[in-house]
Design a protein around this motif. Structure first.
Motif, PDB file in Angstrom:
ATOM      1  N   TYR A 202       0.306  -0.928  -0.067  1.00  0.00           N
ATOM      2  CA  TYR A 202      -0.126   0.169  -0.396  1.00  0.00           C
ATOM      3  C   TYR A 202       0.577   1.151  -0.150  1.00  0.00           C
ATOM      4  O   TYR A 202       0.885   2.792   0.796  1.00  0.00           O
ATOM      5  CB  TYR A 202      -1.117   0.242   0.870  1.00  0.00           C
ATOM      6  N   GLY A 203       1.813   1.377  -1.041  1.00  0.00           N
ATOM      7  CA  GLY A 203       2.861   2.508  -0.895  1.00  0.00           C
ATOM      8  C   GLY A 203       3.608   2.822  -0.275  1.00  0.00           C
ATOM      9  O   GLY A 203       4.218   4.027  -0.101  1.00  0.00           O
ATOM     10  N   LEU A 204       3.929   2.380   0.949  1.00  0.00           N
ATOM     11  CA  LEU A 204       5.075   1.385   1.782  1.00  0.00           C
ATOM     12  C   LEU A 204       6.358   0.256   1.497  1.00  0.00           C
ATOM     13  O   LEU A 204       5.618  -0.026   1.106  1.00  0.00           O
ATOM     14  CB  LEU A 204       4.437   0.810   3.197  1.00  0.00           C
ATOM     15  N   GLN A 205       7.597   1.287   1.261  1.00  0.00           N
ATOM     16  CA  GLN A 205       8.334   0.554   1.522  1.00  0.00           C
ATOM     17  C   GLN A 205       8.223  -0.533   2.597  1.00  0.00           C
ATOM     18  O   GLN A 205       7.687  -0.445   3.822  1.00  0.00           O
ATOM     19  CB  GLN A 205       9.630   1.000   0.960  1.00  0.00           C
ATOM     20  N   ARG A 206       9.587  -0.983   2.134  1.00  0.00           N
ATOM     21  CA  ARG A 206       9.787  -2.372   3.510  1.00  0.00           C
ATOM     22  C   ARG A 206      10.503  -1.416   5.130  1.00  0.00           C
ATOM     23  O   ARG A 206       9.906  -1.554   6.100  1.00  0.00           O
ATOM     24  CB  ARG A 206      11.228  -3.654   3.545  1.00  0.00           C
ATOM     25  N   PHE A 207      10.582  -0.669   5.302  1.00  0.00           N
ATOM     26  CA  PHE A 207      11.157  -0.198   6.079  1.00  0.00           C
ATOM     27  C   PHE A 207      10.445   0.724   7.141  1.00  0.00           C
ATOM     28  O   PHE A 207       9.953   1.279   7.479  1.00  0.00           O
ATOM     29  CB  PHE A 207      12.755   0.449   5.398  1.00  0.00           C
ATOM     30  N   SER A 208       9.985   1.663   5.607  1.00  0.00           N
ATOM     31  CA  SER A 208       8.452   2.443   5.976  1.00  0.00           C
ATOM     32  C   SER A 208       7.515   1.550   6.885  1.00  0.00           C
ATOM     33  O   SER A 208       6.838   2.178   8.038  1.00  0.00           O
ATOM     34  CB  SER A 208       8.141   3.116   5.081  1.00  0.00           C
ATOM     35  N   LEU A 234      16.554  -0.173  11.908  1.00  0.00           N
ATOM     36  CA  LEU A 234      17.469   0.694  11.816  1.00  0.00           C
ATOM     37  C   LEU A 234      19.438  -0.603  11.662  1.00  0.00           C
ATOM     38  O   LEU A 234      19.929  -0.253  11.415  1.00  0.00           O
ATOM     39  CB  LEU A 234      18.677   0.707  13.678  1.00  0.00           C
ATOM     40  N   THR A 235      18.944  -1.681  11.187  1.00  0.00           N
ATOM     41  CA  THR A 235      19.776  -3.077  10.654  1.00  0.00           C
ATOM     42  C   THR A 235      19.054  -3.260   9.321  1.00  0.00           C
ATOM     43  O   THR A 235      19.801  -4.199   8.750  1.00  0.00           O
ATOM     44  CB  THR A 235      19.485  -4.383  11.890  1.00  0.00           C
ATOM     45  N   THR A 236      18.314  -2.254   8.677  1.00  0.00           N
ATOM     46  CA  THR A 236      17.772  -2.564   7.864  1.00  0.00           C
ATOM     47  C   THR A 236      18.645  -1.758   6.162  1.00  0.00           C
ATOM     48  O   THR A 236      18.772  -0.658   6.265  1.00  0.00           O
ATOM     49  CB  THR A 236      16.620  -2.080   7.103  1.00  0.00           C
ATOM     50  N   TYR A 237      19.230  -2.665   5.861  1.00  0.00           N
ATOM     51  CA  TYR A 237      20.511  -2.422   4.555  1.00  0.00           C
ATOM     52  C   TYR A 237      19.610  -1.485   3.522  1.00  0.00           C
ATOM     53  O   TYR A 237      18.375  -1.844   3.418  1.00  0.00           O
ATOM     54  CB  TYR A 237      21.290  -3.651   3.852  1.00  0.00           C
ATOM     55  N   ALA A 239      18.300   1.653   4.184  1.00  0.00           N
ATOM     56  CA  ALA A 239      16.864   2.040   4.961  1.00  0.00           C
ATOM     57  C   ALA A 239      17.391   3.560   4.659  1.00  0.00           C
ATOM     58  O   ALA A 239      18.295   4.046   5.257  1.00  0.00           O
ATOM     59  CB  ALA A 239      16.564   2.065   6.279  1.00  0.00           C
ATOM     60  N   PRO A 240      16.424   4.548   4.849  1.00  0.00           N
ATOM     61  CA  PRO A 240      16.945   6.235   5.295  1.00  0.00           C
ATOM     62  C   PRO A 240      17.311   6.740   6.213  1.00  0.00           C
ATOM     63  O   PRO A 240      16.611   6.480   7.518  1.00  0.00           O
ATOM     64  CB  PRO A 240      15.870   7.390   4.069  1.00  0.00           C
ATOM     65  N   GLU A 241      17.900   8.120   5.879  1.00  0.00           N
ATOM     66  CA  GLU A 241      18.827   7.691   7.507  1.00  0.00           C
ATOM     67  C   GLU A 241      17.782   8.617   8.393  1.00  0.00           C
ATOM     68  O   GLU A 241      17.415   8.687   9.057  1.00  0.00           O
ATOM     69  CB  GLU A 241      19.444   9.045   7.238  1.00  0.00           C
ATOM     70  N   LYS A 242      16.737   9.714   7.542  1.00  0.00           N
ATOM     71  CA  LYS A 242      15.130  10.306   7.726  1.00  0.00           C
ATOM     72  C   LYS A 242      14.350   8.950   9.136  1.00  0.00           C
ATOM     73  O   LYS A 242      14.172   9.164   9.791  1.00  0.00           O
ATOM     74  CB  LYS A 242      14.503  10.188   6.883  1.00  0.00           C
ATOM     75  N   VAL A 243      14.454   7.791   8.315  1.00  0.00           N
ATOM     76  CA  VAL A 243      13.466   6.908   8.593  1.00  0.00           C
ATOM     77  C   VAL A 243      14.164   6.494  10.274  1.00  0.00           C
ATOM     78  O   VAL A 243      13.322   6.040  10.925  1.00  0.00           O
ATOM     79  CB  VAL A 243      12.795   5.372   7.864  1.00  0.00           C
ATOM     80  N   LYS A 244      15.523   6.022   9.893  1.00  0.00           N
ATOM     81  CA  LYS A 244      16.576   5.199  11.004  1.00  0.00           C
ATOM     82  C   LYS A 244      16.489   6.671  12.030  1.00  0.00           C
ATOM     83  O   LYS A 244      16.307   6.309  13.300  1.00  0.00           O
ATOM     84  CB  LYS A 244      18.285   5.021  10.410  1.00  0.00           C
ATOM     85  N   ASP A 245      15.857   7.902  12.303  1.00  0.00           N
ATOM     86  CA  ASP A 245      16.529   8.788  12.649  1.00  0.00           C
ATOM     87  C   ASP A 245      14.771   8.744  13.565  1.00  0.00           C
ATOM     88  O   ASP A 245      15.125   8.961  14.714  1.00  0.00           O
ATOM     89  CB  ASP A 245      16.236  10.476  12.319  1.00  0.00           C
TER      90      ASP A 245
END
Length: 260
Positions: A202-208, A234-237, A239-245
């Motif tokens: 539904y428009g979400l990538q794995r990290f989201s 935090l361990t997903t290769y 993943a954008p820094e914004k999402v990690k933050d």
């Protein structure tokens, strides 16, 4: 939640509260009132053809330049000024009762059309809606879209997104009990979708989605489970820094609350 479809009785659906949203299988802000005259200028009537009954109807739509973002919540909910596009996200055919979020409305499959014709349309009692919608109108329409999705066995991710947006509407009303109930349903479905559906979901990538699973758990005080999902972000290769933050910030909130 015993009465997830409560409020649809006046539309003809009196005996649907026993329906399960997700079948057993493997697998806080209050918005300021919108002034009618302001909102009217950002709305237009969109001509539609229903894929179920093939009849034409008009639905309220928001002009592209209408929404004004005021703030964003940690579960992706956006607070808007002047006009709220969430209120108009469900398209509803007044002739047969078919309802779905606008992204899904034309995507219905032939076998699903038969489900709507057999299980929704015979019970459907149409109604007139006001020129400008509010949270309560939106909740009714989201619930009707959810009922349609359940009847035609839509994807878990579709039902989950409807539940999440319904929760957001209750958040706007300050109704924490119903908000949490619909977050629980949304979390259940997104868990299933994560296990069984292909990305993007539904428009979400794995990290989201990993982050959202963590945040929905956090909002339900499932702190240990939330920490697991945030850790996966935090361990997903890649993943954008914004999402990690965002994941780090939510993890710190949990640790502060728990004095970890």
């Amino acid at each position: 939640m015993d009465k997830i479809f409560s409020g649809l009785e006046n539309l003809g659906f009196n005996n649907v509260n026993d329906l399960k949203v997700f079948n057993d299988q493997e697998a806080e802000k209050v918005a300021a009132p919108i002034k009618k005259l302001q909102a009217d200028s950002f709305l237009f009537d969109k001509e539609m053809k229903c894929p179920v009954c093939n009849l034409n109807f008009k639905t309220k739509s928001v002009k592209v330049n209408g929404p004004r973002v005021q703030s964003r919540d940690t579960d992706f909910f956006i607070t808007y000024a002047v006009i709220n596009p969430y209120f108009y996200d469900v398209w509803l055919c007044p002739h047969c009762g078919y309802a779905a979020m606008k992204a899904d409305f034309p995507k219905i499959k032939s076998y699903q059309i038969e489900d709507i014709k057999n299980k929704i349309s015979p019970k459907w009692k149409g109604k007139s809606y006001p020129e400008v919608y509010d949270e309560n109108v939106a909740i009714e329409r989201y619930k009707l879209a959810l009922l349609n999705a359940v009847v035609m066995n839509a994807k878990d991710s579709t039902k989950s997104m409807i539940c999440l947006k319904t929760a957001w509407m209750y958040r706007m009303l300050g109704d924490n009990t119903n908000e949490c109930s619909f977050i629980e349903k949304s979390l259940e479905g997104f868990n299933r979708a994560y296990q069984n559906e292909d990305f993007p979901i539904y428009g979400l990538q794995r990290f989201s989605l990993l982050y959202l699973l963590g945040e929905l758990n956090r909002r339900l005080d499932n702190d240990e489970e939330a920490l697991i999902w945030f850790g996966k972000v935090l361990t997903t290769y890649g993943a954008p820094e914004k999402v990690k933050d965002m994941a780090r910030d939510m993890r710190e909130l949990i640790k502060e609350k728990s004095n970890i």
